[in-house]
Design an enzyme around this catalytic site. Structure first.
Site: not given
Length: 249
Positions: A107-108
């Site tokens: 994820d970011y």
């Protein structure tokens, strides 16, 4: 085009267009051409000067296969291109000439171990559910963890109608004053936001998440944003299916 005669399905797989089995299906269904002629026979070998095309689109000259492990920082997306203009993991590989792809994703706002390669066959092998590649995460969560709270994760919890595989989970540290905990969790699945969803399910929302290990690859010697080539021994080990073991020495 190719350094030596190779089976057609291997050439397609290594170009990242499909897994080896997927490449065989492309050939059998008449979607592959060699020197302009449709080929449907599995096991066909192509030579150095042969031109291979899938659905009429030529495969570019096969690049040297390369393998890197990156310590992904926060605020970087795990993709090759981002329509929002955010920095991608490929922007960090400034000295890599080949076009590589991330194996899976983080994820970011998740940091840690990320494998990148242009070897499509190996990437498909690693991401296939049957490979059961262990991924080790350390999560900072809101709330005071306990064995009772974490017990459901060891049995599997239902997320979006599907039960997760049993995880190995342990409490690393608890800060009772701040009401936070550090949890180590080992899974082999790769669903979207899986670790965050699992911990949310047991009432421990994640505030920070790092993947410390992927198979036997870890963050040894890698600061945030750093990357390195895999050794020949590491590549052979991944290809052989030997994903278990100690951290890299």
């Amino acid at each position: 085009m190719f350094e030596e005669a190779q089976r057609l399905q291997k050439v397609i797989a290594q170009a990242g267009l499909a897994s080896r089995r997927g490449a065989e299906e492309l050939i059998s269904s008449g979607r592959v051409q060699v020197n302009g002629v449709t080929v449907t026979a599995l096991g066909t070998k192509v030579q150095q000067n042969d031109t291979v095309a899938v659905d009429g689109a030529p495969i570019e000259g096969r690049e040297k296969l390369v393998y890197y492990v990156l310590n992904k920082p926060r605020g970087v997306v795990t993709t090759n291109d981002d329509d929002k203009g955010r920095k991608t993991v490929l922007d960090l590989l400034d000295e890599v000439d080949q076009r590589v792809y991330p194996v899976g994703r983080l994820d970011y706002d998740t940091t840690g171990v990320l494998l990148l390669t242009n070897d499509g066959e190996m990437a498909n092998q690693l991401m296939h559910p049957k490979s059961r590649v262990d991924k080790v995460y350390v999560a900072k969560v809101e709330g005071v963890a306990s064995d009772d709270k974490l017990a459901p994760l060891k049995r599997g919890v239902v997320i979006k109608g599907r039960k997760t595989a049993p995880a190995r989970v342990a409490i690393e540290r608890i800060d009772k004053a701040k009401k936070t905990s550090m949890i180590r969790l080992v899974i082999h699945e790769g669903r979207n936001h899986q670790v965050k969803n699992m911990l949310q399910k047991v009432g421990l929302p994640v505030s920070k998440l790092t993947r410390e290990q992927y198979a036997f690859l870890d963050l040894t010697g890698l600061q945030s944003g750093d990357y390195r080539k895999l050794t020949g021994a590491e590549v052979r080990r991944l290809k052989s299916g030997d994903y278990k073991g100690c951290r890299r020495k």
